[in-house]
Design an enzyme around this catalytic site. Structure first.
Site, PDB file in Angstrom:
ATOM      1  N   CYS A  20     -50.775  -4.422 -22.341  1.00  0.00           N
ATOM      2  CA  CYS A  20     -50.635  -5.749 -21.743  1.00  0.00           C
ATOM      3  C   CYS A  20     -51.975  -6.277 -21.232  1.00  0.00           C
ATOM      4  CB  CYS A  20     -49.649  -5.715 -20.580  1.00  0.00           C
ATOM      5  SG  CYS A  20     -48.007  -5.178 -21.043  1.00  0.00           S
TER       6      CYS A  20
ATOM      7  N   ARG B 271     -26.908 -10.267 -16.745  1.00  0.00           N
ATOM      8  CA  ARG B 271     -26.453  -8.875 -16.875  1.00  0.00           C
ATOM      9  C   ARG B 271     -27.519  -7.890 -16.386  1.00  0.00           C
ATOM     10  NH1 ARG B 271     -28.585  -6.028 -21.270  1.00  0.00           N
ATOM     11  NH2 ARG B 271     -29.573  -7.360 -22.832  1.00  0.00           N
TER      12      ARG B 271
END
Lengths: 134, 372
Positions: free
Chosen positions: B77, B183
């Site tokens: 990243c 969720r």
């Protein structure tokens, strides 16, 4: 009796109770897992075999709800870090897949659990941690 | 040295656009701003984690701009931060005058397969990247009094800020109840608390001369120290030792020293919000607050757009999505626009000192400090 094969050789002893196969540095004295030739902390090349047993204390825990890449077993499954008496925090599966049934500090046994059945019909097994019966 | 020009291809899903085309769009825009043409830069660094062999050549080849050294850089990243560090080093050493840095990525939805993990780790279910984020989030909750409501607040803040960013993937504000209603991916992290891997490109032209007014005061990359079990280095085990300094702090301390500024001097920050807890951990690691103070800093409103130290005015990765190779440079593009006063409705008034932070697999952490 279904044949069992470890998910990786040299990672743990599939016995009752099981052991994790790691190493210890002969220079700085610190333990490591999995076994490495060189000490991951002080880079000494003088390391020796060591084996670590449970139970340990749950240090962090969650559950994996969708199969990650390369995983053929069931979901959900527990996932966490257990701190062993030797001073190592080990990442591993947990046999409890409901995070609400666990809490940090819980005593966890080292166990060996099946992951899936391979092409030759053998159970592929790995080390894991199970909450000790209260 | 200065940032002579920046360019961006919007982050999102672009099934009809090739990777070289996205990269070329960002590079074209940055070169145009810098008024640099073919042959006007002496080296190029291309950040990418998943695009494969010689991606930088593909992008510059598509533009007919080859001939100089073109080097692909991978640092998870932090790939874009690594590329920027190399470019800055080349200029600081006097070896180059003008260097092009760009990042490109085209990633599928969902958990990405990473060659970082051994096959047996995948087989054992240990290659579950969001689960590591979740464990780290839980530790932050344990040590810093962070709650799930705080995690939801980070998402609400960043999505509200991202709503004003035309280059973001998600451009709508969300309510905390909806974040907590999405969720559960890995408790305590719900789906909306995790950034989406996606596609995009960003480019920055660095130049030795000072004309534009936005300076790069430091571009630092640091790798992790051994011992921490939930570091981005994702080891199988670590020591029961809380004293291991995380790579983001190593990078931040070095960057503050090099730039001659401290966290108290910052006006605006873009930090790694791969998940909502990662932003809060960033507050502590970058010394924006004392250890354990991240929840309080968030609650104070200081890190919102109207606050004392806005964090992720772009909307962060939670709004933009995360095309790995492009994400760190995307932060730099945002901050350069902020420092120029081009932040539009998300402008931080009077911003003069800005910090960009990324951290990723390896573990590598990058911190860039920009001033005007």
């Amino acid at each position: 009796m279904v044949a069992r094969v470890p998910v990786r050789q040299g990672l743990f002893v599939d016995a009752d109770p099981p052991l994790l196969l790691g190493g210890r540095c002969r220079s700085c004295g610190r333990p490591h897992f999995a076994r490495q030739e060189n000490c991951p902390y002080c880079s000494s090349a003088h390391t020796e075999d060591d084996a670590f047993s449970g139970p340990g204390r749950l240090w962090a825990h969650t559950a994996v709800t969708a199969a990650p890449p390369g995983y053929q077993g069931e979901v959900p499954y527990g996932f966490g870090v257990v701190e062993l008496p030797v001073g190592l925090r080990v990442v591993g599966r947990l046999t409890e897949a409901d995070p609400s049934r666990l809490s940090i500090g819980r005593l966890m046994d080292l166990v060996v659990v099946p992951l899936h059945v391979d092409d030759e019909g053998r159970h592929v097994v790995t080390y894991a941690f199970a909450p000790e019966a209260i | 040295m200065e940032v002579a020009g920046v360019g961006l291809h919007p982050f999102g899903r672009h099934p009809g656009t090739s990777l070289p085309a996205m990269g070329a769009a960002a590079v074209r825009a940055a070169l145009a701003e810098a008024e640099v043409g073919r042959g006007g830069f002496q080296a190029a660094f291309c950040a990418t984690a998943y695009a494969g062999v010689a991606s930088g050549h593909k992008v510059l080849g598509a533009l007919g701009m080859t001939g100089m050294p073109i080097v692909d850089v991978e640092a998870g990243c932090a790939s874009g931060a690594a590329a920027l560090m190399l470019a800055a080093s080349a200029i600081a050493s006097g070896q180059r005058d003008t260097v092009l840095v760009f990042g490109v990525e085209k990633m599928p939805k969902g958990i990405i397969r990473s060659s970082f993990f051994d096959p047996w780790q995948e087989e054992a279910g240990l290659a579950a990247t969001p689960a590591y984020f979740a464990l780290r989030a839980q530790r932050l909750m344990e040590t810093s009094g962070v709650t799930k409501d705080h995690l939801a607040s980070v998402v609400v803040k960043n999505r509200a800020q991202g709503a004003g960013n035309p280059d973001a993937m998600f451009r709508s504000a969300v309510a905390a109840a909806d974040v907590l209603g999405s969720r559960v991916v890995c408790e305590p992290l719900h789906l909306w608390m995790l950034c989406s891997p996606n596609e995009g490109a960003a480019a920055v032209v660095l130049r030795a001369a000072r004309r534009s007014g936005v300076r790069v005061d430091s571009a630092v990359l640091r790798s992790h120290l051994p011992g921490a079990v939930l570091s981005e280095s994702t080891p199988l085990a670590g020591l029961a030792d809380e004293s291991v300094v995380p790579p983001s702090t190593l990078a931040a301390d070095a960057a503050y020293e090099e730039a001659g500024v401290g966290p108290e001097d910052l006006d605006v920050v873009e930090c790694q919000d791969t998940d909502a807890a990662r932003e809060l951990l960033g507050y502590e690691e970058l010394r924006l607050c004392p250890p354990g103070g991240s929840a309080e800093l968030l609650e104070s409103g200081a890190t919102a757009l109207a606050g004392r130290l806005p964090v992720n005015p772009s909307g962060g990765l939670l709004s933009k999505g995360e095309p790995l190779g492009a994400s760190a440079l995307g932060q730099v593009v945002e901050l350069v626009r902020q420092l120029r006063g081009q932040g539009a409705e998300r402008q931080v008034p009077g911003a003069r000192v800005a910090l960009a932070h990324t951290v990723g697999r390896g573990a590598n952490a990058g911190v860039v400090i920009l001033t005007r």
